[in-house]
Design an enzyme around this catalytic site. Sequence first.
Site, mmCIF file in Angstrom:
data_model
loop_
_atom_site.group_PDB
_atom_site.id
_atom_site.type_symbol
_atom_site.label_atom_id
_atom_site.label_comp_id
_atom_site.label_asym_id
_atom_site.label_seq_id
_atom_site.Cartn_x
_atom_site.Cartn_y
_atom_site.Cartn_z
ATOM 1 N N ASP A 1 28.856 15.805 -15.538
ATOM 2 C CA ASP A 1 29.536 14.880 -16.455
ATOM 3 C C ASP A 1 30.965 15.349 -16.725
ATOM 4 O O ASP A 1 31.888 14.542 -16.822
ATOM 5 C CB ASP A 1 28.763 14.802 -17.776
ATOM 6 C CG ASP A 1 27.278 14.557 -17.557
ATOM 7 O OD1 ASP A 1 26.938 13.641 -16.786
ATOM 8 O OD2 ASP A 1 26.459 15.295 -18.135
ATOM 9 N N GLU B 1 27.476 24.803 -6.842
ATOM 10 C CA GLU B 1 28.343 25.962 -6.575
ATOM 11 C C GLU B 1 29.106 25.851 -5.257
ATOM 12 O O GLU B 1 30.008 26.642 -4.994
ATOM 13 C CB GLU B 1 27.527 27.256 -6.570
ATOM 14 C CG GLU B 1 26.489 27.293 -5.466
ATOM 15 C CD GLU B 1 25.810 28.662 -5.301
ATOM 16 O OE1 GLU B 1 26.459 29.699 -5.505
ATOM 17 O OE2 GLU B 1 24.614 28.669 -4.957
#
Lengths: 305, 305
Positions: B240, B206
């Site tokens: 990813d 985050e």
Amino acid sequence: MNELLIVGSVALDSIETPEGVVENALGGAATYGATAASLYGPVNLVGVVGEDFPAEHVEFLSGRNIDLAGLQTIIGGKTFRWKGDYLEDLNAAVTHETQLGVFEHFEPNLPDRYRDADYVFLANINPSLQLAVLEQVRAPKFVLCDTMNLWINIAREDVLKVFEKVDIAVLNDGEAKMLMEEHSIIRAGRKMLKTGPKYIIIKKGEHGALLFSGDGADNEIFSCPTFPIETVVDPTGAGDSFAGGFMGHIARTGDLSLENLRRAVVYGTVTASNTVQDFSLGALKKVTPELIEERYQVVKGMVKF
Amino acid sequence: MNELLIVGSVALDSIETPEGVVENALGGAATYGATAASLYGPVNLVGVVGEDFPAEHVEFLSGRNIDLAGLQTIIGGKTFRWKGDYLEDLNAAVTHETQLGVFEHFEPNLPDRYRDADYVFLANINPSLQLAVLEQVRAPKFVLCDTMNLWINIAREDVLKVFEKVDIAVLNDGEAKMLMEEHSIIRAGRKMLKTGPKYIIIKKGEHGALLFSGDGADNEIFSCPTFPIETVVDPTGAGDSFAGGFMGHIARTGDLSLENLRRAVVYGTVTASNTVQDFSLGALKKVTPELIEERYQVVKGMVKF
């Protein structure tokens, strides 16, 4: 000349970090805030110390553009002392001992010439004292408040009363989540904008800071990274230095536009990046405006795309 | 047309987060990476699945600009399955079960037309398989590798062999510190630049991502914030998707300048910001290039000062 009014704790800290130890070193939220802000312009400091407060600290502060007419010295009293460590986590102090001393019965009483302050930084103290200071300031243009988990725990209502009267509140991420009872920083920031302040800053330690404005929509959040520091020697006072640098830039420019508030966040960040590089005021006292400007430009380059 | 070659796991995930549960949902590093990259241009995917791999997933992938000539299906084999939760911490999965299945004896064998790939994304798999892929690619222009704590623990030397052969390595903050045995992200990033890759990206969840270049001096670090997300539904595949979006932008532009790498970090970030908004590929499959561009502009605004 825009003097910045700062009220908060002046303390003697005993601290252990992975990088070493200090005993009874100069500390306190107002001390860090004022030393940081004095890089930008004159400061009027309101606080209290005991008879045991070393004269060398008074000399240091008054030698730096910091007016001490508002610093009460209580004869026979003891200066506020804090003892803690950051051995487990550099982002979270473990408190060993707190001796309130003269802070227990502190009643901030502002010298008359302080009461015309345009810019006010309410550093971390009991929110009831922050309110008592605000009652004495006649017509401030911009007020910033800081707080801490202790007050959120034992005096939440008072913290929120302060929020109703300030223009900007500065908290770290843990405090923001605690106060708003939210798991998300983004949600906590947006929610806090509804409690009074026009702006909210959430400090994220090594991850930088977020400035929320408007109603906190995606495009009303400013994200500022930290200046890269390899070795944090002592994080004590980083948040106070951040707020001191922020308000110092606001006071010297007198510019309350959002653009300038963003620049002030960056000045706060680079000011604090110095604080953590040594114990106590060790690093901050050596900083020059040129070094601040240099790090400001580095941060500007770090976010360019 | 610059096809991007992606090799990695294709999996069926069973996941629990504070927002809910899914069973045997489409997952895997190559799946997320390819779906993300396909927003930017064509992808050639190398991986392996078992006979149990649902036909609908094959249809979904091949319907998205993803060439599956390199996806082996092992008759009688079982697809790689992972089961875990993020109940305690959205930044760190707790693994309940890993069934390697057909991945245990996987030998990547590239279709001849894949071997001319200019751009290669070695998604998270055993580093020895990443090396086996690189041996088959004739003259790549730009290779990115990802890895994970498992390989750093049990195959550190192989991870570092991969690092010697790639242009850029992408790790999260915990993995970077573990691999370099450093407590500081900044120090870990700088140290990694000496292990082979010309560029290092450290993902901070985050808190955004850092791109290190040159020798990692203060002015050679790019800091990218995350796009603000209030509710993270499922963080699986965020890393990813980040790398997929990053390489997708690199492949579509063919521009390896540092300026364009910085832009690619932002594209990776906003691509991943979609992934976490639903389970599995739920959110990512609905994303349009217009939404990516919109979030890219928001991030641009978030750092402006």
